[in-house]
Design a protein around this motif. Structure first.
Motif, mmCIF file in Angstrom:
data_model
loop_
_atom_site.group_PDB
_atom_site.id
_atom_site.type_symbol
_atom_site.label_atom_id
_atom_site.label_comp_id
_atom_site.label_asym_id
_atom_site.label_seq_id
_atom_site.Cartn_x
_atom_site.Cartn_y
_atom_site.Cartn_z
ATOM 1 N N PHE A 31 0.832 -1.199 0.000
ATOM 2 C CA PHE A 31 0.000 0.000 0.000
ATOM 3 C C PHE A 31 0.869 1.254 0.000
ATOM 4 O O PHE A 31 1.802 1.389 0.795
ATOM 5 N N THR A 32 0.560 2.161 -0.907
ATOM 6 C CA THR A 32 1.278 3.432 -0.975
ATOM 7 C C THR A 32 0.433 4.521 -0.338
ATOM 8 O O THR A 32 -0.721 4.733 -0.727
ATOM 9 N N LEU A 33 0.996 5.185 0.617
ATOM 10 C CA LEU A 33 0.262 6.243 1.312
ATOM 11 C C LEU A 33 -0.109 7.370 0.356
ATOM 12 O O LEU A 33 0.737 7.835 -0.418
ATOM 13 N N PRO A 34 -1.346 7.822 0.401
ATOM 14 C CA PRO A 34 -1.705 9.029 -0.367
ATOM 15 C C PRO A 34 -1.145 10.263 0.334
ATOM 16 O O PRO A 34 -0.623 10.172 1.448
ATOM 17 N N ASP A 35 -1.268 11.401 -0.292
ATOM 18 C CA ASP A 35 -0.905 12.643 0.384
ATOM 19 C C ASP A 35 -1.862 12.855 1.558
ATOM 20 O O ASP A 35 -3.088 12.829 1.381
ATOM 21 N N PHE A 264 8.955 -10.098 2.500
ATOM 22 C CA PHE A 264 8.485 -9.327 3.652
ATOM 23 C C PHE A 264 8.409 -7.844 3.294
ATOM 24 O O PHE A 264 9.138 -7.345 2.455
ATOM 25 N N ARG A 265 7.519 -7.123 3.960
ATOM 26 C CA ARG A 265 7.451 -5.684 3.816
ATOM 27 C C ARG A 265 8.572 -5.049 4.636
ATOM 28 O O ARG A 265 9.033 -5.596 5.638
ATOM 29 N N THR A 266 8.996 -3.876 4.214
ATOM 30 C CA THR A 266 9.927 -3.110 5.030
ATOM 31 C C THR A 266 9.154 -2.489 6.186
ATOM 32 O O THR A 266 7.917 -2.377 6.136
ATOM 33 N N PRO A 267 9.833 -2.061 7.259
ATOM 34 C CA PRO A 267 9.115 -1.388 8.349
ATOM 35 C C PRO A 267 8.296 -0.188 7.882
ATOM 36 O O PRO A 267 7.179 0.025 8.359
ATOM 37 N N ALA A 268 8.833 0.582 6.929
ATOM 38 C CA ALA A 268 8.082 1.743 6.422
ATOM 39 C C ALA A 268 6.824 1.298 5.694
ATOM 40 O O ALA A 268 5.756 1.918 5.836
ATOM 41 N N GLU A 269 6.919 0.216 4.913
ATOM 42 C CA GLU A 269 5.737 -0.303 4.217
ATOM 43 C C GLU A 269 4.730 -0.864 5.209
ATOM 44 O O GLU A 269 3.520 -0.655 5.072
ATOM 45 N N GLY A 270 5.216 -1.568 6.222
ATOM 46 C CA GLY A 270 4.319 -2.125 7.229
ATOM 47 C C GLY A 270 3.605 -1.055 8.029
ATOM 48 O O GLY A 270 2.472 -1.244 8.474
ATOM 49 N N ALA A 271 4.271 0.088 8.202
ATOM 50 C CA ALA A 271 3.695 1.180 8.994
ATOM 51 C C ALA A 271 2.630 1.956 8.239
ATOM 52 O O ALA A 271 1.835 2.676 8.848
ATOM 53 N N SER A 272 2.579 1.827 6.918
ATOM 54 C CA SER A 272 1.758 2.714 6.097
ATOM 55 C C SER A 272 0.268 2.662 6.434
ATOM 56 O O SER A 272 -0.396 3.704 6.471
ATOM 57 N N THR A 273 -0.268 1.472 6.692
ATOM 58 C CA THR A 273 -1.708 1.386 6.970
ATOM 59 C C THR A 273 -2.052 2.017 8.315
ATOM 60 O O THR A 273 -3.107 2.652 8.461
ATOM 61 N N TYR A 292 -6.228 -3.835 6.097
ATOM 62 C CA TYR A 292 -5.024 -4.553 5.658
ATOM 63 C C TYR A 292 -4.594 -4.004 4.311
ATOM 64 O O TYR A 292 -5.407 -3.893 3.383
ATOM 65 N N ASN A 293 -3.340 -3.641 4.210
ATOM 66 C CA ASN A 293 -2.786 -3.086 2.977
ATOM 67 C C ASN A 293 -3.607 -1.888 2.485
ATOM 68 O O ASN A 293 -3.832 -1.703 1.290
ATOM 69 N N GLY A 294 -4.069 -1.086 3.441
ATOM 70 C CA GLY A 294 -4.796 0.134 3.112
ATOM 71 C C GLY A 294 -6.257 -0.050 2.768
ATOM 72 O O GLY A 294 -6.936 0.905 2.391
ATOM 73 N N ARG A 295 -6.777 -1.274 2.909
ATOM 74 C CA ARG A 295 -8.179 -1.535 2.537
ATOM 75 C C ARG A 295 -8.937 -2.177 3.687
ATOM 76 O O ARG A 295 -8.381 -2.928 4.492
ATOM 77 N N LYS A 296 -10.239 -1.926 3.709
ATOM 78 C CA LYS A 296 -11.103 -2.592 4.665
ATOM 79 C C LYS A 296 -11.152 -4.075 4.340
ATOM 80 O O LYS A 296 -11.348 -4.475 3.187
ATOM 81 N N THR A 297 -10.957 -4.915 5.354
ATOM 82 C CA THR A 297 -10.886 -6.365 5.183
ATOM 83 C C THR A 297 -11.744 -7.028 6.252
ATOM 84 O O THR A 297 -11.947 -6.464 7.330
ATOM 85 N N GLU A 298 -12.249 -8.215 5.964
ATOM 86 C CA GLU A 298 -13.015 -8.965 6.957
ATOM 87 C C GLU A 298 -12.059 -9.696 7.894
ATOM 88 O O GLU A 298 -11.156 -10.404 7.440
ATOM 89 N N SER A 299 -12.234 -9.512 9.163
ATOM 90 C CA SER A 299 -11.452 -10.274 10.132
ATOM 91 C C SER A 299 -12.151 -11.619 10.376
ATOM 92 O O SER A 299 -13.154 -11.936 9.740
ATOM 93 N N SER A 300 -11.632 -12.402 11.299
ATOM 94 C CA SER A 300 -12.183 -13.734 11.535
ATOM 95 C C SER A 300 -13.613 -13.648 12.053
ATOM 96 O O SER A 300 -14.009 -12.664 12.690
#
Length: 325
Positions: A31-35, A264-273, A292-300
């Motif tokens: 996920f890429t952070l928007p402005d 694996f994601r880098t720490p900066a990528e992992g922090a983005s969401t 997850y990855n900047g999107r709404k996701t269903e949890s368990s």
């Protein structure tokens, strides 16, 4: 034999969840952070903000103009603050000692914070440990459950009054809770939350991340019921190359090394969401999400069990000494 099978199933569930995440990360970009809008005048607390994703979250929020308080038990907190100040010369960032494995330390941290007279617009519950051998906190709790979950449960509840006062309609305060895909394999037994009957590091970690989700959803429901201007969202950073994986067993550690840089994601990528949840305009007034990855996701499915959420809340209040039903 039953104990062995229980431990084996927990181990298999956790690593299957990990494989699923790695396959996703192989075929999907991070996920890429928007402005994001400037956050001048806002104050944030980031637990575990001295390294890895926590450091990246703290640094990015500072870059947006937030006054960031890093809550951590490590001496390296002052070093992290210095590094951020060197990169952002006019930054407002400070370190405050916080040991989430100690209820007294959590209480003292909140007392010191409130004595500063600062508002609180964002609380990011990021700190955590993973797959450590069986240990207890000074209060007698299993370490994953005590640090990852109960410490944050108490911290959040003790800071709720400041968060409520700091938010207002259209500009709500935000709580961001770091969960994990491992929660999908998590099991929560209210009769044995401390894992005394059958301890598994894998099971204990997954349980703590499931507990955080149950807490996140129930807390948001309580806030909505009272009309409080505070939004709560949980995030899954994916599999990130941080020190959390240092406790993998020997074969798993060896298998991880050649794939970490590739999958694996880098720490900066992992922090983005988490940063997105803390500052994105489009999430204003929106809570009870699992991102997850900047999107709404269903949890368990079990994480949406409102009866279990309420029972865990009540039990957690009793464990940390909060007199709330």
């Amino acid at each position: 034999m039953w104990r062995f099978l229980h431990l084996l199933l927990g181990f298999i569930r956790l690593y299957l969840d990990g494989v699923k995440v790695l396959i996703y990360q192989l075929f999907n970009e991070s996920f890429t952070l928007p402005d994001l809008p400037k956050q001048n005048g806002k104050v944030a607390i980031v637990t575990g903000g001295t390294r890895g994703m926590g450091y990246e979250i703290s640094k990015h929020l500072v870059s947006l103009g937030m006054h960031v308080v890093i809550g951590n038990e490590e001496d390296e907190g002052l070093s992290a603050v210095k590094k951020i100040q060197e990169e952002f010369s006019e930054s407002k960032v400070e370190f405050m000692y916080l040991d989430l494995a100690s209820l007294m330390s959590v209480q003292q941290f909140v007392q010191r914070y409130k004595a500063k007279g600062l508002p609180l617009h964002v609380l990011i519950n990021n700190a955590g440990i993973m797959l450590v051998s069986e240990r207890r906190t000074e209060d007698g709790f299993e370490l994953h459950f005590g640090l990852n979950y109960l410490g944050h449960f108490l911290l959040t509840n003790l800071l709720l009054d400041v968060l409520k006062k700091s938010g207002k309609p259209g500009k709500c305060s935000r709580i961001v809770i770091m969960s994990s895909a491992t929660h999908y394999g998590g099991r929560l037994s209210l009769e044995d939350l401390q894992g005394r009957k059958c301890y598994s590091a894998h099971g204990a970690y997954a349980q703590s991340k499931l507990a955080l989700l149950l807490f996140s959803y129930h807390l948001q429901d309580r806030l909505w019921a009272k009309g409080d201007p505070v939004m709560v969202n949980a995030v899954d950073p994916g599999m990130v190359d941080t020190a959390l994986y240092d406790n993998l067993c020997g074969p798993a550690q060896m298998a991880k090394r050649p794939f970490a840089k590739l999958l694996f994601r880098t720490p900066a990528e992992g922090a983005s969401t988490a940063i997105y949840a803390a500052a994105a305009s489009e999430l204003e007034g929106i809570g009870r999400l699992y991102l997850y990855n900047g999107r709404k996701t269903e949890s368990s499915a079990i994480s949406y069990d409102e009866q279990l959420q309420a029972r865990l809340w009540k039990e957690s209040c009793a464990l940390v000494g909060l007199h709330k039903a």
